[in-house]
Write a protein that holds these residues in place. Structure first.
Motif, PDB file in Angstrom:
ATOM      1  N   ASN A   1     -16.333 -35.972   6.690  1.00 44.07           N
ATOM      2  CA  ASN A   1     -17.107 -34.909   6.030  1.00 44.07           C
ATOM      3  C   ASN A   1     -16.566 -33.531   6.397  1.00 44.07           C
ATOM      4  N   ARG A   2     -16.177 -33.368   7.650  1.00 46.91           N
ATOM      5  CA  ARG A   2     -15.630 -32.078   8.076  1.00 46.91           C
ATOM      6  C   ARG A   2     -14.265 -31.833   7.430  1.00 46.91           C
TER       7      ARG A   2
ATOM      8  N   GLN B   1     -15.034 -30.640   3.963  1.00 42.04           N
ATOM      9  CA  GLN B   1     -15.552 -29.267   3.954  1.00 42.04           C
ATOM     10  C   GLN B   1     -14.454 -28.232   4.129  1.00 42.04           C
ATOM     11  N   ASN B   2     -13.560 -28.498   5.084  1.00 39.83           N
ATOM     12  CA  ASN B   2     -12.576 -27.488   5.487  1.00 39.83           C
ATOM     13  C   ASN B   2     -11.194 -27.714   4.897  1.00 39.83           C
TER      14      ASN B   2
ATOM     15  N   SER C   1     -18.160 -25.931  -1.911  1.00 40.34           N
ATOM     16  CA  SER C   1     -18.655 -26.088  -0.547  1.00 40.34           C
ATOM     17  C   SER C   1     -20.159 -25.782  -0.471  1.00 40.34           C
TER      18      SER C   1
END
Ligand code: 5AD
Ligand code: FES
Length: 358
Positions: free
Chosen positions: A9-10, A13-14, A356
């Motif tokens: 998930n991170r 996101q990034n 996002s």
């Protein structure tokens, strides 16, 4: 258990993740983690490209190669390889056939063959450019001089595919003879980008000697280089090479890398490659479901296809262009996607912020 889900998930996101977290993902993921990665990769690909799958018609113009890459079936040292060159007339006939089948990108690929000098390639590229003004011309002819790349760009080529093969210098040295080194190859890629080509690079998954660190180096290089396309497929042994007895790369690892690449480079064009279709009968469909958005049916004349044997058991070597075109259409639709007949240029996403906030 939950930590890998959270890492994925991170990463989404990034569009980035620290090296040690990527390492943990590569080394400890479960089937459940993979399923989550693929679901997020599909969501990202659909936010950028919708359900579209782009077509690239591959024309394999020469099986002569001056190089001796240890993994490759058309390496110069393979005495058993059957060598051929397509004539200009044959290449143009492939384009014509491809155009009528809906292709708007032609990929001219070959071994590094001095016969296809700038003196021969420039008029050929010009001719295709004039006859097919609405098509993209992609070249995949290996390492050439800056001058050559400039000449072919000026003649009308838009894109260039040159897999970096591995971004780890020691691993590069283990896959190639001493005269081939990583740095000159990376220099070619930078030059191509500077000239203005849309550039594709890529690597094999599971090649002999590849470690987690090699894969992490590949991901770091790709994140930094920001290619328009990344072609990956499993390493597959060829019986007449020094790697004949080496284990093939796996479907699972290749799909996992595809999923990571989609999250790392959301706008990238990612082909579901022929090697992926060779390692598993539904490999390309599974590739699409792991984040890939390009297919590259073969447009080469059937008479030469078995001679462009980079690895054993390569699929599509007995089929006509139209058969591959419609076979892939069916496969793409079975995966829930649709082939579109546009050139399919790389999209520079403007919606990163919007996504996002979802
Ligand atoms: N297995 C899988 N892929 C291979 N290629 C070459 N030989 C093999 C093999 N044995 C890939 C290389 C090259 C591309 C045209 O095909 O990555 O860049
Ligand atoms: Fe060539 Fe299926 S894509 S036969």
């Amino acid at each position: 258990m939950k930590r890998n889900i959270e890492r994925i998930n991170r990463l989404e996101q990034n569009s980035a993740l620290p090296r040690e977290e990527l390492r943990a993902l590569l080394e400890t993921h479960s089937n459940e983690d993979s399923a989550h990665l693929f679901a997020r990769a599909r969501a990202v690909r659909e936010s950028v490209y919708g359900k579209a799958v782009y077509l690239r018609g591959l024309i394999e113009l020469s099986s002569f190669c001056k190089n001796d890459c240890l993994y490759c079936g058309i390496r110069r040292g393979n005495q058993n390889a059957q060598r051929y060159r397509l004539t200009e007339k044959e290449i143009l006939a492939c384009c014509q056939n491809g155009y009528s089948l809906g292709f708007r990108t032609f990929v001219l690929q070959g071994g590094e063959d001095a016969y296809f000098s700038d003196e021969r390639m420039e008029p050929l590229v010009r001719r295709i450019r004039t006859e097919y003004p609405d098509c993209a011309i992609t070249l995949s002819l290996g390492e050439r001089s800056r001058r050559s790349y400039e000449t072919l760009f000026a003649a009308g080529a838009d894109r260039y595919l040159l897999r970096h093969e591995t971004a780890n210098a020691a691993h590069y040295a283990a896959l190639h003879p001493p005269e081939l080194q990583l740095q000159p190859r990376l220099d070619c890629l930078r030059t191509l980008k500077e000239i203005g080509y849309q550039v594709g690079c890529g690597f094999m998954v599971g090649s002999p000697g590849q470690t987690t660190d090699c894969l992490l180096d590949d991901l770091a290089f790709l994140k930094d280089f920001q290619p328009h396309m990344v072609g990956i497929g499993p390493f597959l042994p060829h019986r007449d090479t020094p790697f004949a007895k080496e284990a093939p790369g796996t479907l699972e690892q290749t799909l996992f890398m595809l999923g990571l690449l989609r999250l790392l480079l959301p706008e990238a064009l990612l082909p579901a490659t022929t090697a992926l279709g060779t390692v598993h009968h539904n490999g390309r469909e599974l590739g699409l479901l792991a984040g890939a958005n390009v297919v590259m049916p073969n447009l080469s004349p059937v008479a030469v296809r078995k001679k462009y044997m980079l690895y054993d058991n390569k699929i599509c070597t007995g089929e006509e262009a139209a058969e591959c075109r419609f076979c892939l259409q069916r496969r793409v639709e079975n995966a829930g996607y649709e082939i579109v007949s546009e050139r399919g240029d790389h999209i520079r996403r403007q919606t990163a912020k919007i996504r996002s906030k979802e």
